[in-house]
Structures are given as C-alpha cells and as structure tokens.
Design a protein around this motif. Sequence first.
Motif, PDB file in Angstrom:
ATOM      1  N   GLN A   1       0.843  -1.198   0.000  1.00 55.03           N
ATOM      2  CA  GLN A   1       0.000   0.000   0.000  1.00 55.03           C
ATOM      3  C   GLN A   1       0.880   1.251   0.000  1.00 55.03           C
ATOM      4  N   VAL A   2       0.580   2.188  -0.905  1.00 51.87           N
ATOM      5  CA  VAL A   2       1.312   3.448  -0.941  1.00 51.87           C
ATOM      6  C   VAL A   2       0.889   4.270   0.280  1.00 51.87           C
ATOM      7  N   THR A   3       1.887   4.656   1.100  1.00 53.28           N
ATOM      8  CA  THR A   3       1.592   5.451   2.297  1.00 53.28           C
ATOM      9  C   THR A   3       1.944   6.920   2.116  1.00 53.28           C
ATOM     10  N   GLY A   4       2.774   7.207   1.124  1.00 53.00           N
ATOM     11  CA  GLY A   4       3.148   8.582   0.837  1.00 53.00           C
ATOM     12  C   GLY A   4       3.691   8.688  -0.561  1.00 53.00           C
ATOM     13  N   GLU A   5       3.334   9.784  -1.245  1.00 51.44           N
ATOM     14  CA  GLU A   5       3.790   9.967  -2.614  1.00 51.44           C
ATOM     15  C   GLU A   5       3.817  11.455  -2.932  1.00 51.44           C
ATOM     16  N   ILE A   6       4.861  11.881  -3.650  1.00 52.71           N
ATOM     17  CA  ILE A   6       4.975  13.275  -4.064  1.00 52.71           C
ATOM     18  C   ILE A   6       5.430  13.339  -5.516  1.00 52.71           C
ATOM     19  N   GLY A   7       5.214  14.496  -6.116  1.00 54.50           N
ATOM     20  CA  GLY A   7       5.803  14.806  -7.404  1.00 54.50           C
ATOM     21  C   GLY A   7       7.148  15.465  -7.159  1.00 54.50           C
ATOM     22  N   ALA A   8       7.423  16.548  -7.872  1.00 56.55           N
ATOM     23  CA  ALA A   8       8.698  17.247  -7.717  1.00 56.55           C
ATOM     24  C   ALA A   8       8.859  17.755  -6.287  1.00 56.55           C
ATOM     25  N   GLY A   9      10.060  17.600  -5.765  1.00 57.86           N
ATOM     26  CA  GLY A   9      10.328  18.079  -4.419  1.00 57.86           C
ATOM     27  C   GLY A   9      11.525  17.405  -3.798  1.00 57.86           C
ATOM     28  N   LEU A  10      11.388  17.112  -2.508  1.00 58.20           N
ATOM     29  CA  LEU A  10      12.489  16.562  -1.736  1.00 58.20           C
ATOM     30  C   LEU A  10      12.121  15.238  -1.085  1.00 58.20           C
ATOM     31  N   MET A  11      12.978  14.260  -1.265  1.00 54.57           N
ATOM     32  CA  MET A  11      12.912  13.004  -0.523  1.00 54.57           C
ATOM     33  C   MET A  11      13.838  13.197   0.672  1.00 54.57           C
TER      34      MET A  11
ATOM     35  N   LEU B   1       5.132  23.615   3.534  1.00 56.07           N
ATOM     36  CA  LEU B   1       5.472  22.568   2.567  1.00 56.07           C
ATOM     37  C   LEU B   1       4.515  21.393   2.662  1.00 56.07           C
ATOM     38  N   PRO B   2       3.865  21.036   1.548  1.00 52.74           N
ATOM     39  CA  PRO B   2       3.066  19.811   1.544  1.00 52.74           C
ATOM     40  C   PRO B   2       4.000  18.639   1.859  1.00 52.74           C
ATOM     41  N   THR B   3       3.582  17.777   2.773  1.00 52.29           N
ATOM     42  CA  THR B   3       4.473  16.724   3.254  1.00 52.29           C
ATOM     43  C   THR B   3       3.731  15.399   3.352  1.00 52.29           C
ATOM     44  N   ALA B   4       4.349  14.363   2.801  1.00 52.07           N
ATOM     45  CA  ALA B   4       3.855  12.990   2.903  1.00 52.07           C
ATOM     46  C   ALA B   4       4.869  12.198   3.722  1.00 52.07           C
ATOM     47  N   ASN B   5       4.457  11.026   4.210  1.00 53.40           N
ATOM     48  CA  ASN B   5       5.314  10.243   5.091  1.00 53.40           C
ATOM     49  C   ASN B   5       5.291   8.765   4.777  1.00 53.40           C
ATOM     50  N   GLY B   6       6.333   8.109   5.258  1.00 52.06           N
ATOM     51  CA  GLY B   6       6.327   6.667   5.379  1.00 52.06           C
ATOM     52  C   GLY B   6       5.670   6.329   6.705  1.00 52.06           C
ATOM     53  N   ILE B   7       5.850   5.098   7.174  1.00 50.82           N
ATOM     54  CA  ILE B   7       5.318   4.694   8.477  1.00 50.82           C
ATOM     55  C   ILE B   7       6.495   4.394   9.385  1.00 50.82           C
ATOM     56  N   PHE B   8       6.573   5.089  10.494  1.00 49.89           N
ATOM     57  CA  PHE B   8       7.696   4.945  11.401  1.00 49.89           C
ATOM     58  C   PHE B   8       7.861   3.484  11.828  1.00 49.89           C
ATOM     59  N   GLY B   9       9.078   2.981  11.705  1.00 49.48           N
ATOM     60  CA  GLY B   9       9.408   1.638  12.167  1.00 49.48           C
ATOM     61  C   GLY B   9       9.006   0.507  11.242  1.00 49.48           C
ATOM     62  N   ALA B  10       8.304   0.823  10.152  1.00 46.72           N
ATOM     63  CA  ALA B  10       7.844  -0.223   9.233  1.00 46.72           C
ATOM     64  C   ALA B  10       8.942  -0.576   8.241  1.00 46.72           C
ATOM     65  N   ASP B  11       8.840  -1.764   7.671  1.00 44.46           N
ATOM     66  CA  ASP B  11       9.649  -2.126   6.510  1.00 44.46           C
ATOM     67  C   ASP B  11       9.017  -1.436   5.320  1.00 44.46           C
ATOM     68  N   MET B  12       9.770  -0.560   4.671  1.00 47.02           N
ATOM     69  CA  MET B  12       9.213   0.257   3.594  1.00 47.02           C
ATOM     70  C   MET B  12       9.980   0.028   2.303  1.00 47.02           C
ATOM     71  N   ASP B  13       9.272   0.135   1.201  1.00 47.77           N
ATOM     72  CA  ASP B  13       9.888   0.177  -0.119  1.00 47.77           C
ATOM     73  C   ASP B  13       9.810   1.629  -0.579  1.00 47.77           C
ATOM     74  N   VAL B  14      10.967   2.211  -0.864  1.00 48.52           N
ATOM     75  CA  VAL B  14      11.033   3.612  -1.266  1.00 48.52           C
ATOM     76  C   VAL B  14      11.488   3.674  -2.717  1.00 48.52           C
ATOM     77  N   GLU B  15      10.698   4.355  -3.530  1.00 49.14           N
ATOM     78  CA  GLU B  15      11.033   4.558  -4.934  1.00 49.14           C
ATOM     79  C   GLU B  15      11.176   6.050  -5.181  1.00 49.14           C
ATOM     80  N   LEU B  16      12.187   6.411  -5.979  1.00 51.96           N
ATOM     81  CA  LEU B  16      12.362   7.816  -6.298  1.00 51.96           C
ATOM     82  C   LEU B  16      13.186   7.967  -7.562  1.00 51.96           C
ATOM     83  N   VAL B  17      13.034   9.107  -8.187  1.00 46.45           N
ATOM     84  CA  VAL B  17      13.916   9.503  -9.269  1.00 46.45           C
ATOM     85  C   VAL B  17      14.670  10.720  -8.757  1.00 46.45           C
TER      86      VAL B  17
END
Length: 146
Positions: free
Chosen positions: A18-28, A117-133
């Motif tokens: 499940q996607v928990t956070g997603e952004i377009g242009a900005g900062l990871m 700043l609009p801000t999205a998040n992962g889930i603290f302490g979870a195993d996460m898959d992070v994708e970015l360009v």
Amino acid sequence: MRAVVQRVTHAKVTVDGQVTGEIGAGLMILICAMQGDSETQADQLAAKIAKLRIFKDDADKMNLSVRDIGGACLVVSQFTLAADLRGNRPGFSTAAPPTEAQRLYEYFTARLREEGLPTANGIFGADMDVELVNQGPVTIWMDTAT
C-alpha cells in the motif's frame, strides 16, 4: 538530527503493498533522530531544508528552494543513518530510542508543514519500499551536530 535530502522528480513509499506517501517534484528526506536530539534540532533542520536552494532557476543555477518551485516533501524515518561503521556489522546505539525518535520524526514533519510545505510520510518503524527519481542527481547529507 541527521538527514539525507534528495532532489526528486517524484517519490513514493509503500508498506505491505500500500502506498503510504507519494509526491511529485520536491524533496525526498530520510531522517534520523540521534541520542540527545530535541525539538531545537528538528526546528533547525526543518527551517534549513525549507530554504535549501537546490532547484534550478531560469539561468540553470541552483537558486530555488522546494517552496519556490511549489514542491513537496516525502519524509521517511531511517535509523540506519546513525550507523557506526567501525566493524563489519553496523551498530546503531547513537540513534535516539524508538519512542523519542518517533516523537521527533512526527515533530519534524509538522515543522515542515508549518513552513508551508506539503508533506507525505512513510510509516515509522515499518519495513518500507522507497522509490524515487533523483534529479541531477542532487543528494545532500545534513547533520545538526556539525
């Protein structure tokens, strides 16, 4: 606090499919609270990141901040930024204890939002898959202790 900040065209974090956070242009932003950190360090880091001029202007110079371009932030907790690499197996004893780290992670995210700043998040302490360009690529390492 420690952070790795990457200029991205888009980024997302997924937990259990499940996607928990997603952004377009900005900062990871990968963030780690260290032992002894407080709101002071989170405030300093959020203010610095909000003003960090790493986006190109019309003259092709890195002169614009994430706020200037109307970008967003994706913030992911990453205690491994506290790695002690003296041996072959990293140690993480300099990271803040989990309860304090989560509190500061959430506080840091709230401070970015207060910076507008609009801000999205992962889930603290979870195993996460992070994708970015990573655009540029531009990657900045930050530490409030230095």
